[in-house]
Every structure is written in structure tokens, then in C-alpha cells.
Design a protein around this motif. Structure first.
Motif, PDB file in Angstrom:
ATOM      1  N   GLY A 240       5.984  12.804 -11.283  1.00  0.00           N
ATOM      2  CA  GLY A 240       6.470  11.542 -10.747  1.00  0.00           C
ATOM      3  C   GLY A 240       7.681  11.689  -9.845  1.00  0.00           C
ATOM      4  N   LEU A 241       8.634  12.526 -10.248  1.00  0.00           N
ATOM      5  CA  LEU A 241       9.823  12.735  -9.423  1.00  0.00           C
ATOM      6  C   LEU A 241       9.444  13.331  -8.073  1.00  0.00           C
ATOM      7  CD1 LEU A 241      12.877  12.660  -9.043  1.00  0.00           C
ATOM      8  CD2 LEU A 241      12.996  14.883 -10.183  1.00  0.00           C
ATOM      9  N   ALA A 242       8.562  14.308  -8.083  1.00  0.00           N
ATOM     10  CA  ALA A 242       8.131  14.925  -6.823  1.00  0.00           C
ATOM     11  C   ALA A 242       7.415  13.909  -5.937  1.00  0.00           C
ATOM     12  CB  ALA A 242       7.222  16.118  -7.106  1.00  0.00           C
ATOM     13  N   GLN A 243       6.593  13.042  -6.556  1.00  0.00           N
ATOM     14  CA  GLN A 243       5.914  12.018  -5.772  1.00  0.00           C
ATOM     15  C   GLN A 243       6.914  11.038  -5.146  1.00  0.00           C
ATOM     16  OE1 GLN A 243       2.284  10.087  -7.165  1.00  0.00           O
ATOM     17  NE2 GLN A 243       2.318  11.457  -8.956  1.00  0.00           N
ATOM     18  N   ALA A 244       7.914  10.664  -5.920  1.00  0.00           N
ATOM     19  CA  ALA A 244       8.937   9.744  -5.405  1.00  0.00           C
ATOM     20  C   ALA A 244       9.722  10.395  -4.272  1.00  0.00           C
ATOM     21  CB  ALA A 244       9.871   9.308  -6.524  1.00  0.00           C
ATOM     22  N   GLU A 245      10.117  11.654  -4.463  1.00  0.00           N
ATOM     23  CA  GLU A 245      10.867  12.357  -3.424  1.00  0.00           C
ATOM     24  C   GLU A 245      10.057  12.491  -2.134  1.00  0.00           C
ATOM     25  OE1 GLU A 245      11.949  15.957  -5.467  1.00  0.00           O
ATOM     26  OE2 GLU A 245      13.846  15.099  -6.152  1.00  0.00           O
ATOM     27  N   ALA A 246       8.750  12.692  -2.275  1.00  0.00           N
ATOM     28  CA  ALA A 246       7.886  12.841  -1.099  1.00  0.00           C
ATOM     29  C   ALA A 246       7.800  11.544  -0.294  1.00  0.00           C
ATOM     30  CB  ALA A 246       6.491  13.285  -1.529  1.00  0.00           C
ATOM     31  N   ARG A 247       8.081  10.416  -0.921  1.00  0.00           N
ATOM     32  CA  ARG A 247       7.997   9.122  -0.238  1.00  0.00           C
ATOM     33  C   ARG A 247       9.326   8.658   0.342  1.00  0.00           C
ATOM     34  NH1 ARG A 247       3.273   5.454  -2.177  1.00  0.00           N
ATOM     35  NH2 ARG A 247       1.862   7.056  -2.908  1.00  0.00           N
TER      36      ARG A 247
ATOM     37  N   LEU B 269       3.980   2.434 -10.838  1.00  0.00           N
ATOM     38  CA  LEU B 269       4.769   2.863 -11.989  1.00  0.00           C
ATOM     39  C   LEU B 269       4.105   4.009 -12.736  1.00  0.00           C
ATOM     40  CD1 LEU B 269       7.254   2.520 -13.724  1.00  0.00           C
ATOM     41  CD2 LEU B 269       6.060   0.739 -14.985  1.00  0.00           C
ATOM     42  N   ASP B 270       2.793   3.955 -12.901  1.00  0.00           N
ATOM     43  CA  ASP B 270       2.128   5.036 -13.633  1.00  0.00           C
ATOM     44  C   ASP B 270       2.282   6.376 -12.914  1.00  0.00           C
ATOM     45  OD1 ASP B 270       0.392   4.207 -11.609  1.00  0.00           O
ATOM     46  OD2 ASP B 270      -1.416   4.584 -12.781  1.00  0.00           O
ATOM     47  N   ALA B 271       2.378   6.360 -11.587  1.00  0.00           N
ATOM     48  CA  ALA B 271       2.610   7.600 -10.841  1.00  0.00           C
ATOM     49  C   ALA B 271       4.039   8.095 -11.053  1.00  0.00           C
ATOM     50  CB  ALA B 271       2.341   7.383  -9.357  1.00  0.00           C
ATOM     51  N   LEU B 272       4.973   7.171 -11.159  1.00  0.00           N
ATOM     52  CA  LEU B 272       6.374   7.561 -11.380  1.00  0.00           C
ATOM     53  C   LEU B 272       6.592   8.226 -12.734  1.00  0.00           C
ATOM     54  CD1 LEU B 272       8.413   4.600  -9.901  1.00  0.00           C
ATOM     55  CD2 LEU B 272       8.441   6.973  -9.143  1.00  0.00           C
ATOM     56  N   VAL B 273       5.913   7.744 -13.743  1.00  0.00           N
ATOM     57  CA  VAL B 273       6.119   8.288 -15.091  1.00  0.00           C
ATOM     58  C   VAL B 273       5.247   9.509 -15.356  1.00  0.00           C
ATOM     59  CG1 VAL B 273       6.926   6.104 -16.027  1.00  0.00           C
ATOM     60  CG2 VAL B 273       4.491   6.674 -16.165  1.00  0.00           C
ATOM     61  N   ALA B 274       4.385   9.882 -14.423  1.00  0.00           N
ATOM     62  CA  ALA B 274       3.559  11.077 -14.564  1.00  0.00           C
ATOM     63  C   ALA B 274       4.447  12.320 -14.505  1.00  0.00           C
ATOM     64  CB  ALA B 274       2.508  11.115 -13.462  1.00  0.00           C
ATOM     65  N   GLU B 275       3.887  13.435 -14.921  1.00  0.00           N
ATOM     66  CA  GLU B 275       4.644  14.701 -14.954  1.00  0.00           C
ATOM     67  C   GLU B 275       5.255  15.040 -13.596  1.00  0.00           C
ATOM     68  OE1 GLU B 275       3.768  19.358 -15.905  1.00  0.00           O
ATOM     69  OE2 GLU B 275       2.746  17.859 -17.121  1.00  0.00           O
TER      70      GLU B 275
ATOM     71  N   ALA C 211       0.821  -1.213   0.000  1.00  0.00           N
ATOM     72  CA  ALA C 211       0.000   0.000   0.000  1.00  0.00           C
ATOM     73  C   ALA C 211       0.856   1.265   0.000  1.00  0.00           C
ATOM     74  CB  ALA C 211      -0.936   0.001   1.202  1.00  0.00           C
ATOM     75  N   GLN C 212       2.082   1.177   0.512  1.00  0.00           N
ATOM     76  CA  GLN C 212       2.977   2.330   0.555  1.00  0.00           C
ATOM     77  C   GLN C 212       3.801   2.486  -0.717  1.00  0.00           C
ATOM     78  OE1 GLN C 212       4.747   0.756   4.149  1.00  0.00           O
ATOM     79  NE2 GLN C 212       4.197   2.633   5.250  1.00  0.00           N
ATOM     80  N   ALA C 213       3.773   1.502  -1.587  1.00  0.00           N
ATOM     81  CA  ALA C 213       4.568   1.543  -2.815  1.00  0.00           C
ATOM     82  C   ALA C 213       3.994   2.573  -3.780  1.00  0.00           C
ATOM     83  CB  ALA C 213       4.586   0.162  -3.470  1.00  0.00           C
ATOM     84  N   LEU C 214       4.854   3.167  -4.576  1.00  0.00           N
ATOM     85  CA  LEU C 214       4.440   4.136  -5.585  1.00  0.00           C
ATOM     86  C   LEU C 214       4.271   3.395  -6.904  1.00  0.00           C
ATOM     87  CD1 LEU C 214       3.940   7.168  -5.974  1.00  0.00           C
ATOM     88  CD2 LEU C 214       6.329   7.378  -6.634  1.00  0.00           C
TER      89      LEU C 214
END
Length: 124
Positions: free
Chosen positions: A33-40, A25-31, A20-23
Motif C-alpha cells: 500500500g505504501l508503495a502504491q501511494a508513493e507511486a501516485r 482504501l483496500d489498496a492502501l492497507v495492502a502489503e 478514477a485516479q484515487a487510490l
């Protein structure tokens, strides 16, 4: 701990999360995506917060920077209890090393039968 495991493997830190905590792939490749990954990203201090801690003296911090093993004289606080906890059955065998301000500077492992801690992952 498995005594047949190599040094590199014994230094690996147990890091886990739920699906449930995993990001996805479609979220990672979104515009964004980097910000979402950094937030996690988890701060290292939070990942290892379950480990016993030793607060280092100034001399102990200098020893860590050079990868030297540490004894009680290198600690300002917590050496004995942290070493005992790291050697206890069921422990993952790692100890957090903190500077006098409480900042995580390294993760150490006990040196067999010597009563010393060796910095395995140094962050400074």
C-alpha cells in the motif's frame, strides 16, 4: 478571487484529481500500500505547471528564502508577464518562482496594487 477570504485561504493551491485516479482504501492497507501511494504522488512542479512563471536572479532567490516580497529587479526573466497573468480575471492569482536552473522554489501571490509578488509557499 474573494477579497473577504483570509490570507491562509488565499494561499491554498487548487489541487484536484478524478475519482478514477484515487487510490482505494483496500489498496492502501495492502502489503504494498505504501508503495502504491508513493507511486501516485505528484511532484509539486507538475501540480502547479499551469501557473505563470518567474525565473529568479540569485538575489531574488535569496529574498524568497527570507520571505521577502519580490520586484522586477529580483527576476532574471518573466516578471511582468507573470504578474499580469496572476492579476487577470479568471486567474487563481498564483505565480511559480523558479531558480535559474528551472527548479520550482516557491509559489507567490501578487501584493495588491504594489506591483510586487510575495512568496506564499516556499520550498527552499
Amino acid at each position: 478571487r474573494d477579497s473577504s477570504v483570509t490570507g491562509v485561504q488565499t494561499c491554498a493551491l487548487p489541487i484536484w484529481f478524478t475519482l478514477a485516479q484515487a487510490l482505494p482504501l483496500d489498496a492502501l492497507v495492502a502489503e504494498d500500500g505504501l508503495a502504491q501511494a508513493e507511486a501516485r504522488l505528484l511532484p509539486m512542479a507538475q501540480v502547479v505547471g499551469h501557473m505563470p512563471a518567474v525565473t529568479l536572479s540569485a538575489a531574488g532567490l535569496a529574498s524568497v528564502k527570507f520571505g521577502r516580497s519580490l520586484g522586477p529587479a529580483d527576476a532574471a526573466a518573466g516578471f511582468g508577464p507573470a504578474l499580469a497573468s496572476a492579476l487577470a480575471d479568471g486567474s487563481d492569482g498564483h505565480v511559480r518562482l523558479l531558480d535559474e536552473a528551472g527548479t520550482l522554489v516557491a509559489v507567490a501571490t501578487p501584493v495588491a496594487a504594489s506591483g510586487l509578488l510575495h512568496p506564499a509557499v516556499v520550498l527552499v
